[in-house]
Design a protein around this motif. Sequence first.
Motif, mmCIF file in Angstrom:
data_model
loop_
_atom_site.group_PDB
_atom_site.id
_atom_site.type_symbol
_atom_site.label_atom_id
_atom_site.label_comp_id
_atom_site.label_asym_id
_atom_site.label_seq_id
_atom_site.Cartn_x
_atom_site.Cartn_y
_atom_site.Cartn_z
ATOM 1 N N THR A 270 39.475 9.216 38.396
ATOM 2 C CA THR A 270 40.248 10.034 39.581
ATOM 3 C C THR A 270 40.628 11.439 38.589
ATOM 4 N N GLY A 271 40.923 12.471 39.225
ATOM 5 C CA GLY A 271 41.132 13.548 38.602
ATOM 6 C C GLY A 271 42.056 14.645 39.387
ATOM 7 N N LEU A 272 42.755 15.506 38.990
ATOM 8 C CA LEU A 272 43.536 16.531 39.552
ATOM 9 C C LEU A 272 43.680 17.622 38.623
ATOM 10 N N ARG A 273 43.104 18.765 39.289
ATOM 11 C CA ARG A 273 43.057 20.111 38.513
ATOM 12 C C ARG A 273 44.046 21.070 39.199
ATOM 13 N N ALA A 274 45.069 21.616 38.680
ATOM 14 C CA ALA A 274 45.892 22.706 39.192
ATOM 15 C C ALA A 274 46.041 23.745 38.243
ATOM 16 N N GLY A 275 46.069 25.132 38.857
ATOM 17 C CA GLY A 275 45.785 26.325 38.139
ATOM 18 C C GLY A 275 46.766 27.307 38.835
ATOM 19 N N TYR A 276 46.959 28.358 37.875
ATOM 20 C CA TYR A 276 47.624 29.561 38.145
ATOM 21 C C TYR A 276 47.175 30.865 37.393
ATOM 22 N N ASN A 277 46.543 31.726 38.123
ATOM 23 C CA ASN A 277 46.163 32.888 37.149
ATOM 24 C C ASN A 277 46.793 34.287 37.933
ATOM 25 N N PHE A 278 46.967 35.079 37.036
ATOM 26 C CA PHE A 278 47.342 36.505 37.685
ATOM 27 C C PHE A 278 46.888 37.697 37.040
ATOM 28 N N THR A 279 46.824 38.822 37.597
ATOM 29 C CA THR A 279 46.192 39.998 36.928
ATOM 30 C C THR A 279 47.136 41.285 37.558
ATOM 31 N N ASP A 280 47.290 42.185 36.730
ATOM 32 C CA ASP A 280 48.349 43.267 36.883
ATOM 33 C C ASP A 280 47.629 44.233 36.464
ATOM 34 N N SER A 281 47.026 45.311 37.431
ATOM 35 C CA SER A 281 46.118 46.326 37.020
ATOM 36 C C SER A 281 46.585 47.753 37.426
ATOM 37 N N HIS A 282 46.542 48.770 36.354
ATOM 38 C CA HIS A 282 46.839 49.947 36.664
ATOM 39 C C HIS A 282 45.575 50.846 36.570
ATOM 40 N N TRP A 283 45.105 51.530 37.547
ATOM 41 C CA TRP A 283 43.841 52.133 37.692
ATOM 42 C C TRP A 283 43.727 53.508 38.018
ATOM 43 N N GLY A 284 42.867 54.217 37.587
ATOM 44 C CA GLY A 284 42.611 55.615 38.203
ATOM 45 C C GLY A 284 41.145 55.820 38.636
ATOM 46 N N LEU A 285 40.712 56.124 39.620
ATOM 47 C CA LEU A 285 39.305 56.073 40.030
ATOM 48 C C LEU A 285 39.107 57.128 40.957
ATOM 49 N N SER A 286 38.131 58.357 40.791
ATOM 50 C CA SER A 286 37.918 59.090 41.787
ATOM 51 C C SER A 286 39.214 59.923 42.589
#
Length: 665
Positions: A270-286
Motif C-alpha cells: 500500500t502507498g499514499l503520496r501527498a504533496g504541496y508545492n508553490f512558486t512565487d515569481s516576479h519577472w520582466g520580459l519584453s
Amino acid sequence: MLTAPAETAPSNTVPVIRVSASQPARVDTSAPLDVTFISGEEIERSQAASVPELLSKEANLLFRSSTGNPSQGQVALRGFGDNSGLRVLVEVDGHKINRPDMGTIDWNQIPIGNIAYIEVLRGGNNVLYGNHALAGVIKITTKKGGDPKLYLRAVQGSHDFEQYSALAAGGLGQWYADIGGSYLRDEGFRTNALSWSKNAHASLGRYIGDGTLTLRAALGENYTQFPGPLTKEQMDDDPTQSSNLGDQEIFSTNGLFTLNWEGDHDWGKTGLRAGYNFTDSHWGLSGIYARNQSQGFSLRPQIQFGAEETHLILGWDFFYDKLKHDQLTTATNGDLKAWAELERFTSAPYAFAQIEVVTNLFLSGGVRYETAHTKTHYVEYNFTPKEQPFIDFPWGPEDNPAYDPNDTIRTIDQTASYDGEVTKDGWAAEASLLWKPVETLSLWVGYDRVYRYPVLDETAAYQGFALSKPFNEELDPETGNNFEAGIKYSGEHYTFSLTGFYLALDDEILFDSQTNLNVNIGPTERLGAEVEAGCTFQYAGGSVRAAFVDARFLDGPNEGKTVPLVPWAHGVVSAWVEPVKSIRFTGYYTYVGSQFQGNDYANELDELNDYGLLGARIDLKPTDKITLFFKADNILDENYASSAYSGGYYPGAGQTFQFGLSVEL
C-alpha cells in the motif's frame, strides 16, 4: 508510487513499484520500456553542478536554454521541439513539479547533492503517471536519513561560478532524518546571464511495522537573467554579448512539501503520496512586468495485490493547480494593469496488472481515465487621464495646466476581460509483452495510447501576449498511439539496449502565427531508435548512448516537413580509466545533429548546424572520505546555438573549467 525510504535503489521488476534491494544494473532487463537508472554513486562521480548537466551526460537528454545556462533549460525526449518540456513529467519524491503554464522548470530548486537516484522512463507512460508523461518521465528520489554522516562540497569555476552544499543525516531507533542546504552563483557565459539559487531542505521519517512514513520540506530562492537572442552574425562575432540592458529577469521563491507512506503486507503493498508545492515569481520580459503565484496539490493513493511477477495495481490520482497572475505597468511600484486567476482540478483512476503467462514470459497492461476541469477569470484595465491635454477656446486649443498623464482613472476593459470554464477528459492504455529467456537478456514489445492536456496559457491569454481568442475552449488534448520494441542485455561486464519506436499523434498542439492561436495542427509522426551500450572492468570502462529520430507533419500546408528544433541524432560517448584506486581520468564527447529553427514549420530558414562538445575530468581520492576533481567542458571552445527562433539565436556555453572538493565525515 511505492519507494524505499532509505538511500537504496529500486529492484528490477515492475518499474512502478519500488522496494529496497541491491543496486540494479544500468540496463534493467525486467522492464518492458527504455529506462535509464542513475545511481547515487554515479551522481557523485559525475561531479555535475545541476540536474540538466547530469541528465545530459548520463542519460543523453537534450536541454535547450535561452541563457547559455542549462539550469533554466527545457528538456526534450522522443523528438519533440518547441515546448518539449510539456511532454515530459518530472517528479520529486512522487510529486510532480511541472508548472501549470508553459514556463520551464527551474532545475536549481533541486540541489544535485540531495538526490539519491534518478530514473528516466522514455516513451508513453500515461497510465501510471498521467498528464505530461506522453514522451517520458524523470523520477527524482531525494536522500533520506540513515547512517550518521556529514557531507560537504565546494566548487568554483569559470565565469565566477561557485557552488557550496552541506548535508547531515542520521537515525535513532525507528527514526531517520536529514537536513541540508546549498548555494549556487554563476555570472554566466554571456553578458547579462547571472543566475543564483539558495536552497534548504529537511526530511523526517519513521519505520512503522513493515512500512515507512516520510515527511520532506524544501524551500528556495532563485534568480535568473535572460541575455536575449542574437542574430547569426552577432553570434559568429561574439556569442557572449547580450541583446538587452540586463532588465530581462525573473526572481522566484519556491517550496515543496511531501508526505509518503509505504507499507508491505503479506498480500501486497500500500502507498499514499501527498504533496504541496508553490512558486512565487516576479519577472520582466519584453516590456512586460508581472508576478505569477502558482500552487500545486497532489494526493495519490495506490494499492498492489500480489507479488512482483503477478500482481494488480489500483490507484487514484488527484491534482489541484492554481495560478494567480498580476501584470504591472512598470517594473517597480507600477499600477495593476491586468490580473488573472486560473485553477484546474484533475482526477484520474487507473489500473495496471502483470501476469507470468508461461515461464519467463510476462504480459502487462493497464488503463487510465482522466478528467480536467479548468476555470479562468481575467480582468484587464484601461487607464484614462483625468484631464485632457488641451482646452478648447474660441480662439483655439491651449495646453491644460492640470493635465498629468500619470494621473489616471482606471476602468475595466470589458472587451479584453473574460471568464472561461471548460472540462476535458481523456484516457490512456498500455500493453506489453516481455520475454526473458535468461536472466541477463530480454526482448519486449509494447503499445501505449497517450495524451497530454494543454497547459493554462495554451488555452487562455493572460500573460500579456494577446491571442485572437482569449479563452480557447476548443483546444483539445493531444492524443496518439505509441508502438515500441526492444532488446536488452545486462551481463557482468557488458550492457546493451536497443529500442525502436513509432509515435503517431492525432492533434499535436502548436502556435499558429497566422491565426495567432494555439491550435491542434493535425497528425504528426515520429520514427526513431535509441541505443545504449556499456562496459565496465576493474580499471576502465565506457559507454555510448545515442538517439535517432525523424519527426514530420503529416497534413496541412507543411505536410512532409520536419518538426522544428528536433535534431536527427544526438548522443554522448564517455570512457574512463583508473590506473590506481585514487585517480580516475574521464573523457566524454556530446554530439547534437542539425535541426530547423523554432517556428520554421515550412523548413525555409537556415538550419542550426550540428555540433560536438569535448570534455574531460580528473578525480582524485586521497582518502575514502575526500574527493577532489577538475573538469573542462567544451574544451575546443565550439561556437554553437542550443536553439533558435525565427532568426534569433541562443548561443550555448563556451569553454568552461571547474574544480571542487567534497568531504564525507
